[in-house]
Design a protein around this motif. Sequence first.
Motif, short mmCIF file in Angstrom:
data_model
loop_
_atom_site.label_atom_id
_atom_site.label_comp_id
_atom_site.label_asym_id
_atom_site.label_seq_id
_atom_site.Cartn_x
_atom_site.Cartn_y
_atom_site.Cartn_z
N MET A 1 20.10 -4.45 -49.83
CA MET A 1 20.24 -3.36 -50.79
C MET A 1 21.25 -3.68 -51.88
O MET A 1 21.03 -3.38 -53.05
CB MET A 1 20.65 -2.08 -50.04
N VAL B 1 10.96 1.15 -46.03
CA VAL B 1 11.64 1.30 -47.32
C VAL B 1 12.07 -0.10 -47.77
O VAL B 1 12.51 -0.91 -46.95
CB VAL B 1 12.87 2.22 -47.19
N THR C 1 15.84 -5.19 -44.73
CA THR C 1 16.99 -6.03 -45.05
C THR C 1 17.11 -7.11 -43.98
O THR C 1 16.26 -7.24 -43.10
CB THR C 1 18.28 -5.19 -45.09
N PRO D 1 19.36 5.95 -46.13
CA PRO D 1 18.09 5.28 -45.92
C PRO D 1 17.66 5.28 -44.45
O PRO D 1 18.49 5.21 -43.55
CB PRO D 1 18.35 3.84 -46.39
N ASP E 1 13.62 0.13 -53.52
CA ASP E 1 13.49 1.59 -53.54
C ASP E 1 14.86 2.25 -53.59
O ASP E 1 15.08 3.24 -54.31
CB ASP E 1 12.74 2.07 -52.29
N ILE E 2 15.80 1.71 -52.82
CA ILE E 2 17.16 2.24 -52.81
C ILE E 2 17.80 2.04 -54.18
O ILE E 2 18.44 2.95 -54.73
CB ILE E 2 18.01 1.56 -51.72
N SER F 1 14.53 3.16 -42.09
CA SER F 1 14.25 1.74 -41.84
C SER F 1 13.98 1.00 -43.15
O SER F 1 12.97 1.22 -43.81
CB SER F 1 13.04 1.61 -40.91
N THR F 2 14.90 0.13 -43.52
CA THR F 2 14.84 -0.59 -44.80
C THR F 2 14.78 -2.08 -44.54
O THR F 2 15.51 -2.61 -43.70
CB THR F 2 16.07 -0.25 -45.68
N PRO G 1 14.53 -2.58 -50.30
CA PRO G 1 15.81 -2.50 -51.01
C PRO G 1 15.66 -2.04 -52.46
O PRO G 1 16.52 -1.33 -52.99
CB PRO G 1 16.33 -3.94 -50.94
N SER H 1 23.16 6.10 -43.64
CA SER H 1 22.02 5.74 -42.80
C SER H 1 21.48 7.02 -42.18
O SER H 1 22.22 8.01 -42.04
CB SER H 1 22.45 4.78 -41.69
#
Length: 234
Positions: A13, A201, A187, A182, A205-206, A184-185, A203, A139
């Motif tokens: 992110m 999701v 990373t 966020p 998107d964040i 589940s992203t 990074p 989170s």
Amino acid sequence: MKNALITGSTKGMGRAISISFANEGLNVAICSRNEQELLKFKDELQSINPSIKVFAQVADGSKKAELLKFAAGAQQELGFIDVVVNSLGMFAPGSILDESESDFEKQLNTNLMPTYELYRYFGKAMIAARKGHFFNICSVASLNPFPQAGTYGVTKYALLGLTKVMRLEMQEHGVKVTAIIPGSTLTDSWKDAVVDKDTMVLPEDIASAIINIYRMSPGANVDEMIIKPAPGQI
């Protein structure tokens, strides 16, 4: 030209957020423990937008002295820091009862301490200027703890609590504070797992969410934004 400081800058992110602010035309301050990785990313950011300044300093953000040295260097090199993005974090699965004695301190110093210290470092200058924006990457564990990651949930609960206190202290001074929450992203936390990126999701998107919040009018603040995978948590 405005300035943004991002922790956890070269991966996940933090990397995507740094790129988005460079594209937005802000000077950026980035740090990493890995000098080669940091300098390579600095060159990448400069190529994305040759008109901006990129301040890069080797630092372990989980160590207070190195973190504050990075903050001081960024301020000296770039000037007033308009945006602070606290994206440094770590996920360590495990039960509180079974984890090693060092796990709590390590996660506390990675997931919570940097936000606290950077708030104390930059907060009064932002109050004096009556401007600025803190983005804290929390989170969904800040809202609902995971039974298989106890200490992670504790530190993320604390981070969301700190963010709420920061907002209350800052709102009368024209300084914005936003919690990004966020699910589940995709990373490095998932690097050893077999997952479908279309169920997570990203990074980017964040980063997109943060930039759009940053662009809002001076009178608007997004207190909290929850971003989850469309099919639900993994």
